[in-house]
Every structure is written in C-alpha cells, then in structure tokens.
Design a protein around this motif. Structure first.
Motif, PDB file in Angstrom:
ATOM      1  N   GLY A   1      29.942  58.622  40.310  1.00 15.09           N
ATOM      2  CA  GLY A   1      30.890  58.706  41.417  1.00 15.09           C
ATOM      3  C   GLY A   1      31.386  57.332  41.855  1.00 15.09           C
ATOM      4  N   THR A   2      30.504  56.335  41.798  1.00 16.85           N
ATOM      5  CA  THR A   2      30.905  54.974  42.159  1.00 16.85           C
ATOM      6  C   THR A   2      31.935  54.433  41.176  1.00 16.85           C
ATOM      7  OG1 THR A   2      28.750  54.528  43.181  1.00 16.85           O
ATOM      8  CG2 THR A   2      30.085  52.624  42.544  1.00 16.85           C
ATOM      9  N   ILE A   3      31.686  54.630  39.885  1.00 17.32           N
ATOM     10  CA  ILE A   3      32.645  54.190  38.866  1.00 17.32           C
ATOM     11  C   ILE A   3      33.986  54.892  39.079  1.00 17.32           C
ATOM     12  CG2 ILE A   3      33.156  54.191  36.394  1.00 17.32           C
ATOM     13  CD1 ILE A   3      30.114  53.997  35.919  1.00 17.32           C
ATOM     14  N   ARG A   4      33.942  56.203  39.336  1.00 19.47           N
ATOM     15  CA  ARG A   4      35.168  56.961  39.587  1.00 19.47           C
ATOM     16  C   ARG A   4      35.936  56.405  40.776  1.00 19.47           C
ATOM     17  NH1 ARG A   4      33.479  61.936  42.434  1.00 19.47           N
ATOM     18  NH2 ARG A   4      33.422  60.362  44.094  1.00 19.47           N
ATOM     19  N   ASP A   5      35.236  56.168  41.885  1.00 18.52           N
ATOM     20  CA  ASP A   5      35.907  55.682  43.087  1.00 18.52           C
ATOM     21  C   ASP A   5      36.559  54.324  42.850  1.00 18.52           C
ATOM     22  OD1 ASP A   5      35.208  57.955  44.407  1.00 18.52           O
ATOM     23  OD2 ASP A   5      33.631  57.045  45.629  1.00 18.52           O
ATOM     24  N   LEU A   6      35.871  53.447  42.128  1.00 20.21           N
ATOM     25  CA  LEU A   6      36.438  52.138  41.828  1.00 20.21           C
ATOM     26  C   LEU A   6      37.697  52.272  40.973  1.00 20.21           C
ATOM     27  CD1 LEU A   6      33.184  50.114  41.053  1.00 20.21           C
ATOM     28  CD2 LEU A   6      34.623  49.935  43.100  1.00 20.21           C
ATOM     29  N   LEU A   7      37.686  53.205  40.044  1.00 20.57           N
ATOM     30  CA  LEU A   7      38.824  53.373  39.140  1.00 20.57           C
ATOM     31  C   LEU A   7      40.030  53.996  39.828  1.00 20.57           C
ATOM     32  CD1 LEU A   7      37.032  54.542  35.859  1.00 20.57           C
ATOM     33  CD2 LEU A   7      38.089  52.326  36.293  1.00 20.57           C
ATOM     34  N   ILE A   8      39.807  54.903  40.773  1.00 25.34           N
ATOM     35  CA  ILE A   8      40.940  55.573  41.424  1.00 25.34           C
ATOM     36  C   ILE A   8      41.372  54.872  42.708  1.00 25.34           C
ATOM     37  CG2 ILE A   8      40.231  57.790  40.451  1.00 25.34           C
ATOM     38  CD1 ILE A   8      39.274  58.634  43.202  1.00 25.34           C
TER      39      ILE A   8
ATOM     40  N   LEU B   1      45.857  64.168  33.396  1.00 21.57           N
ATOM     41  CA  LEU B   1      45.004  63.754  32.280  1.00 21.57           C
ATOM     42  C   LEU B   1      43.905  62.812  32.743  1.00 21.57           C
ATOM     43  CD1 LEU B   1      44.284  63.651  29.303  1.00 21.57           C
ATOM     44  CD2 LEU B   1      46.009  61.837  29.015  1.00 21.57           C
ATOM     45  N   LEU B   2      44.265  61.836  33.556  1.00 25.64           N
ATOM     46  CA  LEU B   2      43.257  60.889  34.030  1.00 25.64           C
ATOM     47  C   LEU B   2      42.309  61.534  35.035  1.00 25.64           C
ATOM     48  CD1 LEU B   2      45.351  57.612  34.365  1.00 25.64           C
ATOM     49  CD2 LEU B   2      43.792  58.312  32.541  1.00 25.64           C
ATOM     50  N   ALA B   3      42.782  62.534  35.768  1.00 22.16           N
ATOM     51  CA  ALA B   3      41.890  63.263  36.674  1.00 22.16           C
ATOM     52  C   ALA B   3      40.805  63.990  35.884  1.00 22.16           C
ATOM     53  CB  ALA B   3      42.691  64.252  37.520  1.00 22.16           C
ATOM     54  N   ILE B   4      41.189  64.531  34.729  1.00 22.38           N
ATOM     55  CA  ILE B   4      40.208  65.184  33.857  1.00 22.38           C
ATOM     56  C   ILE B   4      39.177  64.164  33.380  1.00 22.38           C
ATOM     57  CG2 ILE B   4      39.898  66.316  31.619  1.00 22.38           C
ATOM     58  CD1 ILE B   4      42.670  67.600  32.070  1.00 22.38           C
ATOM     59  N   LEU B   5      39.638  62.989  32.998  1.00 22.74           N
ATOM     60  CA  LEU B   5      38.716  61.943  32.548  1.00 22.74           C
ATOM     61  C   LEU B   5      37.798  61.503  33.687  1.00 22.74           C
ATOM     62  CD1 LEU B   5      41.076  59.726  30.337  1.00 22.74           C
ATOM     63  CD2 LEU B   5      39.363  61.384  29.580  1.00 22.74           C
ATOM     64  N   MET B   6      38.329  61.451  34.905  1.00 25.07           N
ATOM     65  CA  MET B   6      37.500  61.072  36.049  1.00 25.07           C
ATOM     66  C   MET B   6      36.409  62.108  36.311  1.00 25.07           C
ATOM     67  SD  MET B   6      38.409  58.089  36.999  1.00 25.07           S
ATOM     68  CE  MET B   6      38.672  57.856  35.226  1.00 25.07           C
ATOM     69  N   GLY B   7      36.716  63.378  36.017  1.00 21.31           N
ATOM     70  CA  GLY B   7      35.686  64.398  36.135  1.00 21.31           C
ATOM     71  C   GLY B   7      34.539  64.152  35.177  1.00 21.31           C
TER      72      GLY B   7
END
Length: 217
Positions: free
Chosen positions: A59-66, A132-138
């Motif tokens: 979740g931390t990696i996801r938050d940093l990326l988005i 597409l990137l939302a799927i990758l973030m999942g």
C-alpha cells in the motif's frame, strides 16, 4: 438501504468501504508476516517490523506511485496500529497460530490478497489513475508487501515463482476497474473483484497451477 446511502453520501460510503477493506487486509497480512518472522528466528522487534512491512509495504508503494502523499501507513494511525496488533497477537499467542492448519493460512492469505488487490485498484481510480495502471496498482498493493518481506528475509520473492499470485491480484483488480467503468456500484464491483481474485488463487493452489517458465536441461 445501501443503495440509498450510496446515492445520498457517495464519497462517505466509498471512503468507508475502502478503509474497512484496507484494515482487514492489513491485519491478515500482518499475521502472515509475523509468522514468517517467527520461522526465521527474529526477535520481537524484527517480528513487528516484518509484520508492518508485509501488511503495509504494498500500500505504501502504491500511494507513493499514485501521489497519495504521505502514504496512509504514515498519515493514518489506524493502519500502523492494525499492523502492529497483528504482529503482537502472533508474538503473544504464537502457539495458537502454529496450530492453525496450513490450508486455513493459505485461505487467509488468498483473502488478504483479494482485499488488497481490490482496495488498491479502487484507490488508484479515486486518484484519477488510468484503468490499466489502476489494475497494476491493485497487483502492487496485493503482492508488494510480501515481496519486500521476502527480500528482507534474503529469499527470492514468492510472487516471482510460486503458483498464480500476482496474476490473481491482476484479475481481481481488472474486475473492479471494469465494474466501475461500466457504472456498477462500487461495493458490487469490489465484491466481484475480491471473489475473482480469491477463487483464482485458491484454485491455483489446489490444482498446482503455475505460469509458464523456461525449462533448462
């Protein structure tokens, strides 16, 4: 009733749904990380660090990326408290956790993966990330914490070689994104996505499915 609430308070209900899903997944993954720490012979500090990283790393990696800065794991005390509670529960009651059947732990892991995958995709969509990137973030949310955990334990991350794991997260996230794009209720889309991820992961373990790999003789 839920439809009336969603229509009247759409932002409130969506945020509450994402929070609940996130916290449940956080606790499940924290327990898994703590159990891995016990198997590796870590002390209580190492065990709690591993539970925190496993539960919140993805979740931390996801938050940093988005661009969700600072990440929820730092901004919202409930995430850290939930992760450390899972680790502490394992530390104080580890004999009970070790009595849990292997298939039940696999089931809990699949549930955590499903919850994180749909929560990650849902949050990415909230921040205007492309489908597409939302799927990758999942997938990153679901598999990222376990990957960091394995690296800390000097192991090849399981997501790179074991069963269908990240692929299941991708499938669940895809269902969420497609559901939201077709104007499906957020709760319904997330439920279908979580179910898809969970079933695919469990069937993969049961049938010993793996992605194709190069056979070297």
């Amino acid at each position: 009733m839920s439809g009336w609430l969603t229509a009247r308070f759409p932002k409130f209900t969506q945020d509450r749904l994402l929070l609940v899903v996130d916290l449940i997944g956080t606790f499940v993954f924290a327990v898994e990380g703590a159990l891995a720490g016990i198997d590796a012979g870590l002390d209580v500090f190492g065990l709690l660090v591993l539970s925190f990283v496993t539960a919140l790393g993805g979740g931390t990696i996801r938050d940093l990326l988005i661009g969700a800065i600072p990440p929820n794991s730092i901004r919202d005390w409930r995430y850290g408290a939930t992760a450390f509670s899972g680790g502490a529960a394992v530390f104080f009651f580890h004999p009970l956790f070790h009595l849990v059947p292997v298939h039940l732990m696999i089931t809990l892991d699949a549930a955590g993966l499903a919850l994180f995958a749909v929560a990650g995709a849902g949050k990415a969509l909230e921040y205007g990330i492309t489908p597409l990137l939302a799927i990758l973030m999942g997938a990153v949310t679901g598999a990222g914490g376990g990957t960091v955990r394995d690296v800390l334990l000097a192991q090849v991350p399981g997501v790179l070689h074991s069963d269908v794991y990240a692929s299941a997260a991708l499938a669940g996230a895809t269902v969420v994104v497609l559901g939201v794009r077709t104007k499906m209720l957020r709760g319904v889309a997330m439920s279908l996505g979580a179910g898809t991820c969970f079933v695919l992961r469990m069937v993969a373990v049961w049938q010993h499915w793996n992605l194709p790999r190069v056979m070297v003789h």
